[in-house]
Design a protein around this motif. Structure first.
Motif, PDB file in Angstrom:
ATOM      1  N   GLU A 111       1.231  -1.258   0.075  1.00  0.00           N
ATOM      2  CA  GLU A 111       0.259   0.154   0.398  1.00  0.00           C
ATOM      3  C   GLU A 111       0.919   1.347  -0.054  1.00  0.00           C
ATOM      4  OE1 GLU A 111      -2.785  -0.143   3.306  1.00  0.00           O
ATOM      5  OE2 GLU A 111      -4.205  -0.603   2.252  1.00  0.00           O
ATOM      6  N   LEU A 112       1.899   0.952   0.555  1.00  0.00           N
ATOM      7  CA  LEU A 112       3.109   2.280   0.946  1.00  0.00           C
ATOM      8  C   LEU A 112       3.577   2.627  -0.845  1.00  0.00           C
ATOM      9  CD1 LEU A 112       4.379   1.498   3.766  1.00  0.00           C
ATOM     10  CD2 LEU A 112       3.001   3.024   3.717  1.00  0.00           C
ATOM     11  N   GLU A 113       3.296   1.950  -1.873  1.00  0.00           N
ATOM     12  CA  GLU A 113       3.437   2.391  -2.653  1.00  0.00           C
ATOM     13  C   GLU A 113       3.299   3.374  -3.626  1.00  0.00           C
ATOM     14  OE1 GLU A 113       5.734   0.236  -7.205  1.00  0.00           O
ATOM     15  OE2 GLU A 113       5.017  -1.398  -5.813  1.00  0.00           O
ATOM     16  N   GLY A 114       3.819   4.443  -3.186  1.00  0.00           N
ATOM     17  CA  GLY A 114       4.315   5.847  -4.123  1.00  0.00           C
ATOM     18  C   GLY A 114       3.227   6.820  -3.864  1.00  0.00           C
ATOM     19  N   MET A 115       3.037   6.290  -1.730  1.00  0.00           N
ATOM     20  CA  MET A 115       1.758   6.726  -1.688  1.00  0.00           C
ATOM     21  C   MET A 115       2.788   7.841  -0.958  1.00  0.00           C
ATOM     22  SD  MET A 115       1.475   7.859   2.279  1.00  0.00           S
ATOM     23  CE  MET A 115       2.333   6.672   3.187  1.00  0.00           C
ATOM     24  N   TRP A 116       4.170   8.029  -0.458  1.00  0.00           N
ATOM     25  CA  TRP A 116       4.533   9.339  -0.376  1.00  0.00           C
ATOM     26  C   TRP A 116       4.667  10.610  -1.071  1.00  0.00           C
ATOM     27  CZ3 TRP A 116       5.719   8.333   4.331  1.00  0.00           C
ATOM     28  CH2 TRP A 116       6.294   7.390   5.364  1.00  0.00           C
ATOM     29  N   ALA A 117       4.677  10.199  -2.792  1.00  0.00           N
ATOM     30  CA  ALA A 117       4.215  11.036  -3.804  1.00  0.00           C
ATOM     31  C   ALA A 117       3.564  11.894  -3.966  1.00  0.00           C
ATOM     32  CB  ALA A 117       5.343  11.000  -5.303  1.00  0.00           C
ATOM     33  N   ARG A 118       2.611  10.931  -3.915  1.00  0.00           N
ATOM     34  CA  ARG A 118       0.828  11.861  -3.959  1.00  0.00           C
ATOM     35  C   ARG A 118       0.177  12.528  -3.064  1.00  0.00           C
ATOM     36  NH1 ARG A 118       0.704   5.809  -4.740  1.00  0.00           N
ATOM     37  NH2 ARG A 118      -1.155   4.806  -2.301  1.00  0.00           N
ATOM     38  N   ALA A 119       0.521  11.555  -1.310  1.00  0.00           N
ATOM     39  CA  ALA A 119      -0.564  11.656  -0.173  1.00  0.00           C
ATOM     40  C   ALA A 119      -0.410  13.481   0.169  1.00  0.00           C
ATOM     41  CB  ALA A 119      -0.375  11.209   0.881  1.00  0.00           C
ATOM     42  N   LEU A 120      -1.404  13.415   0.814  1.00  0.00           N
ATOM     43  CA  LEU A 120      -1.853  15.334   1.293  1.00  0.00           C
ATOM     44  C   LEU A 120      -0.723  15.066   2.468  1.00  0.00           C
ATOM     45  CD1 LEU A 120      -2.755  17.902   0.553  1.00  0.00           C
ATOM     46  CD2 LEU A 120      -5.195  16.666   1.867  1.00  0.00           C
ATOM     47  N   GLN A 121      -0.058  16.129   2.953  1.00  0.00           N
ATOM     48  CA  GLN A 121       0.340  16.543   4.108  1.00  0.00           C
ATOM     49  C   GLN A 121      -0.098  17.374   5.030  1.00  0.00           C
ATOM     50  OE1 GLN A 121       4.705  17.365   3.739  1.00  0.00           O
ATOM     51  NE2 GLN A 121       4.598  17.805   5.785  1.00  0.00           N
ATOM     52  N   LEU A 122      -0.512  16.786   6.248  1.00  0.00           N
ATOM     53  CA  LEU A 122      -0.993  17.564   7.347  1.00  0.00           C
ATOM     54  C   LEU A 122      -0.204  17.626   8.010  1.00  0.00           C
ATOM     55  CD1 LEU A 122      -4.240  15.476   7.683  1.00  0.00           C
ATOM     56  CD2 LEU A 122      -3.957  17.313   6.168  1.00  0.00           C
ATOM     57  N   ASP A 123       0.762  17.478   8.661  1.00  0.00           N
ATOM     58  CA  ASP A 123       1.575  18.243   9.945  1.00  0.00           C
ATOM     59  C   ASP A 123       2.123  19.323   9.075  1.00  0.00           C
ATOM     60  OD1 ASP A 123       4.824  17.145   9.106  1.00  0.00           O
ATOM     61  OD2 ASP A 123       3.618  15.604   7.795  1.00  0.00           O
ATOM     62  N   VAL A 124       2.218  19.957  10.132  1.00  0.00           N
ATOM     63  CA  VAL A 124       2.957  21.980  10.274  1.00  0.00           C
ATOM     64  C   VAL A 124       3.955  22.054  11.100  1.00  0.00           C
ATOM     65  CG1 VAL A 124       2.487  24.157  10.066  1.00  0.00           C
ATOM     66  CG2 VAL A 124       0.879  22.812   9.441  1.00  0.00           C
ATOM     67  N   THR A 130       5.534  13.075  10.824  1.00  0.00           N
ATOM     68  CA  THR A 130       4.115  13.001   9.019  1.00  0.00           C
ATOM     69  C   THR A 130       3.470  12.736   9.498  1.00  0.00           C
ATOM     70  OG1 THR A 130       6.633  12.984   7.778  1.00  0.00           O
ATOM     71  CG2 THR A 130       5.155  12.981   6.896  1.00  0.00           C
ATOM     72  N   VAL A 131       2.289  13.600   8.548  1.00  0.00           N
ATOM     73  CA  VAL A 131       1.335  12.891   8.992  1.00  0.00           C
ATOM     74  C   VAL A 131       0.427  12.961   7.472  1.00  0.00           C
ATOM     75  CG1 VAL A 131      -1.266  13.042  10.077  1.00  0.00           C
ATOM     76  CG2 VAL A 131       0.327  13.581  11.395  1.00  0.00           C
ATOM     77  N   LEU A 132      -0.020  11.976   6.842  1.00  0.00           N
ATOM     78  CA  LEU A 132      -0.327  11.709   5.737  1.00  0.00           C
ATOM     79  C   LEU A 132      -1.689  11.361   5.796  1.00  0.00           C
ATOM     80  CD1 LEU A 132       3.207  11.028   4.111  1.00  0.00           C
ATOM     81  CD2 LEU A 132       2.477  13.093   4.090  1.00  0.00           C
ATOM     82  N   LEU A 133      -2.313  11.794   4.250  1.00  0.00           N
ATOM     83  CA  LEU A 133      -4.166  11.210   4.058  1.00  0.00           C
ATOM     84  C   LEU A 133      -3.121  10.913   2.725  1.00  0.00           C
ATOM     85  CD1 LEU A 133      -6.501  14.121   5.091  1.00  0.00           C
ATOM     86  CD2 LEU A 133      -6.405  11.661   5.250  1.00  0.00           C
ATOM     87  N   ASP A 134      -4.284   9.537   1.830  1.00  0.00           N
ATOM     88  CA  ASP A 134      -3.549   9.333   0.452  1.00  0.00           C
ATOM     89  C   ASP A 134      -4.490   9.162   0.420  1.00  0.00           C
ATOM     90  OD1 ASP A 134      -2.447   7.850  -1.279  1.00  0.00           O
ATOM     91  OD2 ASP A 134      -2.296   6.011  -0.049  1.00  0.00           O
ATOM     92  N   PRO A 135      -4.857   9.844  -0.974  1.00  0.00           N
ATOM     93  CA  PRO A 135      -6.424  10.229  -1.741  1.00  0.00           C
ATOM     94  C   PRO A 135      -6.753   8.777  -2.672  1.00  0.00           C
ATOM     95  CG  PRO A 135      -4.188  11.314  -2.984  1.00  0.00           C
ATOM     96  CD  PRO A 135      -3.885  10.810  -1.202  1.00  0.00           C
ATOM     97  N   PHE A 136      -5.529   7.892  -2.593  1.00  0.00           N
ATOM     98  CA  PHE A 136      -5.414   6.402  -3.953  1.00  0.00           C
ATOM     99  C   PHE A 136      -5.914   5.252  -2.720  1.00  0.00           C
ATOM    100  CE2 PHE A 136      -3.849   9.445  -6.793  1.00  0.00           C
ATOM    101  CZ  PHE A 136      -3.660   8.481  -8.095  1.00  0.00           C
ATOM    102  N   ALA A 137      -5.885   5.388  -1.146  1.00  0.00           N
ATOM    103  CA  ALA A 137      -6.634   4.590  -0.173  1.00  0.00           C
ATOM    104  C   ALA A 137      -7.651   4.778  -0.046  1.00  0.00           C
ATOM    105  CB  ALA A 137      -5.313   4.350   0.739  1.00  0.00           C
TER     106      ALA A 137
END
Length: 660
Positions: A111-124, A130-137
């Motif tokens: 599931e993590l394949e490609g996630m790091w490039a496509r996810a929405l980052q929520l941590d400021v 790092t907190v990420l929202l994945d639009p493909f999962a």
């Protein structure tokens, strides 16, 4: 719970109020950046208007997942999401991560394949989190998966099914960390509710409602409630779980340490950890406590630890241990069960005799299934309302002495003998075995019958321990074939067994059956009429197609036969019809090719018939669980072969390494 029923306003308000309550006054103020939130008792921001959310969605090219959208409609951002995310993005700060930290190099499978490039980052702002929202999962409910990665944890990111799940877990983390840092001073409506839940769970556990108690304690432990972890770990351990089970500091409490230090020692030995790890687990300033713990560790390492308990239950433990060491594991287990209503806790956080699992003889009896059975019995003060029926069963357990009059509590299930012919585990060849069954003698008498006057019983060991040590420091020869046998009761009244599961090869020309010696001098109770002091010897080598049976009575061989492939040899008197090798090992209607040593699976039909017939003829069996999973005494027999005659040669092999 769905997004339609989840009340974000109430949840976030409660979280903010509890956070603000952790600061008690002028001497306990938050950091300057958090002072406005503390005065307002609100960790969030103003709600995001619908137009603002729509603009963000247009900018990102995606409709936001339902729970994150609902959150923004209440608070457009958040402070202190758990202990390591200091500021969580609102609508204007959410952006694509684009693998800016290069984490895809380390975590990029499944599931993590490609996630790091496509996810929405929520941590400021965060502590390497790092907190990420994945639009493909995306789940069926439209929620995006959330991945939370903490660089200092050196493990794959935690996955949540939705933003709401992530925030609920961060709320638990806030509670857990604050409870740890502030202790009893951290009190609010949530902590009071959970502490009451812990007390109800304690009573449920003692009433036998262990599944419900375990769920309630797990929830409270997630919030860091101080008693929940120690009690919940007791239930988890008896359910068969060993990972991350530490009993919440009970091992450091003098009231409970005798129960829980042995359990920590068992896992320490099983995981082969070092001395530093053991010292860290103790963390006690008391020299006396540390010395006692070291002694327990030594006993657990040497497999000599004995569990003790107070009162009638402790007496039952001693009876059960005596039964288990002679192979009567079912009787031992039922002795423990019958005494459970009379078990008493050491203190208010003690739920069950979990320390039994560390006992060298009784621990192997308690499988996860049996652990649940044990927990299902009302006990301690809570057993009073069930005292009628349970108490009567308990009295039966007190009759479980190790004698031939054990009655129903000592009766073992009829394992028979045929289980010895069950197929071996994968990639293993059928294993040879040999055993002696002796009538009219207890297991403790067998060293004299089979090993000579100087033979003594060694400490109980498991089958696997015996397997590991059998070659170390041992001399083997075809001149002297001495067996290391395990001993115990053989099911039938008055029968005992001595079993060797690692015999050397059968030498027909020099084999001397120990049945004759074993059947001599059987002691009988005073005034009893001797039923016949019989001894039965079986030797089987499945790969070779060899099966031997010999029977003696009062020092005289009655009959014997050896099936060696197609050849059948017999001696002595007439063989009972039920044991006739011509019938038991009859050639099948469709011939089965003789196996080539080391290749294929031998036909064990005749062996199975013979074992079944022997069990029926003499009313005996070998206790499978005790032999394969329990701990039994051992001793070394006299040689099963005669000395070499004139002109005969022999070979001696010495295996290196000292005995374990």
């Amino acid at each position: 719970m769905t997004e339609e029923t989840f009340d974000w306003r109430s949840f976030l308000t409660r979280w903010s109020d509890e956070w603000a309550g952790t600061y008690g006054g002028p001497d306990e103020l938050p950091a300057a950046a958090d002072e406005p939130a503390w005065h307002a008792r609100w960790l969030g921001a103003e709600p995001a208007a619908g137009e603002r959310i729509a603009a963000v969605e247009e900018r990102l090219g995606h409709r936001l997942p339902p729970s994150y959208r609902a959150f923004l409609e209440v608070s457009d951002g958040w402070r202190h999401a758990g202990g390591f995310v200091y500021r969580l993005a609102g609508s204007g700060e959410a952006r694509w991560h684009e693998d800016e930290r290069g984490l895809s190099e380390y975590y990029n499978k499944g599931e993590l394949e490609g996630m790091w490039a496509r996810a929405l980052q929520l941590d400021v702002e965060s502590d390497m989190t790092t907190v990420l929202l994945d639009p493909f999962a995306v789940g069926e409910d439209g929620e995006w998966a959330v991945y939370c990665h903490q660089s200092w944890a050196a493990c794959e990111p935690a996955r949540y099914g939705s933003f709401r799940e992530f925030m609920l877990d961060m709320y638990r983390e806030f509670h857990s960390l604050t409870a740890h840092s502030r202790g009893p001073a951290f009190v609010n409506e949530t902590t009071r509710r959970l502490d009451a839940q812990v007390e109800r769970a304690r009573l449920d556990a003692l009433r036998g409602e262990h599944e419900r108690a375990a769920a309630a304690l797990a929830e409270a432990a997630g919030f860091g409630r101080p008693r929940a972890l120690g009690m919940g770990d007791q239930l988890r351990r008896l359910h068969g779980q060993t990972s991350t089970v530490h009993y919440g500091g009970l091992a450091q409490d003098p009231l409970y340490s005798g129960e829980f230090i042995p359990l920590l020692a068992v896992e320490h030995v099983a995981q082969r950890r070092g001395a530093d790890s053991w010292a860290r687990q103790l963390s006690s300033p008391s020299d006396e406590h540390r010395e006692a713990a070291e002694e327990v560790l030594r006993e657990v390492t040497e497999r000599t630890f004995r569990y003790t308990a107070r009162g009638p239950f402790g007496e039952a433990v001693e009876r059960a241990r005596e039964q288990a060491r002679w192979g009567r594991t079912e009787a031992a287990w039922r002795t423990l069960l019958s005494a459970m209503p009379r078990w008493s806790p050491l203190g208010p956080d003690h739920l069950a005799p979990v320390g039994l699992l560390a006992d060298s003889l009784l621990g192997p009896l308690i499988t996860p299934e049996r652990g649940r059975e044990l927990l299902g019995i009302p006990r301690g003060p809570e057993a009073a309302e069930h005292s009628g029926e349970a108490g009567e069963a308990g009295e039966d357990g007190e009759a479980g002495e190790v004698s031939e009059a054990d009655g129903a509590w000592a009766a073992e299930p009829a394992d028979g003998l045929v289980w010895l012919a069950d197929p071996p585990s994968r990639n293993r060849l059928p294993e040879p075995y040999r055993f002696v069954l002796v009538e009219g003698a207890g297991p403790a008498e067998l060293p004299v019958r089979l090993g000579g006057q100087d033979a003594v019983l060694d400490a109980p060991v498991t089958h696997w321990e015996l397997d590991r040590r059998r070659f170390r420091g041992r001399t083997s020869s075809n001149y002297e074939d001495c067996a290391v046998v395990t001993v115990g009761h053989a099911g039938g009244p008055g029968w005992s067994f001595a079993l060797d599961r690692f015999p050397a090869g059968h030498l027909a020309a020099r084999f001397v059956s120990p049945a004759v010696a074993a059947s001599q001098g059987a002691a009988q109770p005073e005034g009893a009429v001797p039923p016949g002091a019989r001894a039965v010897v079986v030797w089987c080598e499945p790969e070779r197609g060899l099966f031997h049976l010999s029977v003696a009575e009062r020092g005289i061989e009655q009959y014997a036969f050896t099936v060696d492939g197609p050849e059948v040899r017999s001696s002595g008197g007439p063989i009972p019809s039920g044991l006739d090798p011509a019938v038991l090992f009859a050639t099948p209607a469709v011939p089965v090719p003789a196996p080539v040593p080391g290749e294929g699976v031998p036909d064990r039909t005749g062996e199975r018939r013979a074992l079944t017939a022997i069990a029926a003829e003499f009313g005996v069996d070998l206790p499978r669980f005790a032999i394969t999973e329990g701990r039994l005494h051992t001793f070394t027999t006299r040689s099963w072969t005669r000395p070499p005659g004139p002109g005969e040669t022999y070979m001696v092999v010495t295996f290196g390494g000292p005995p374990e």
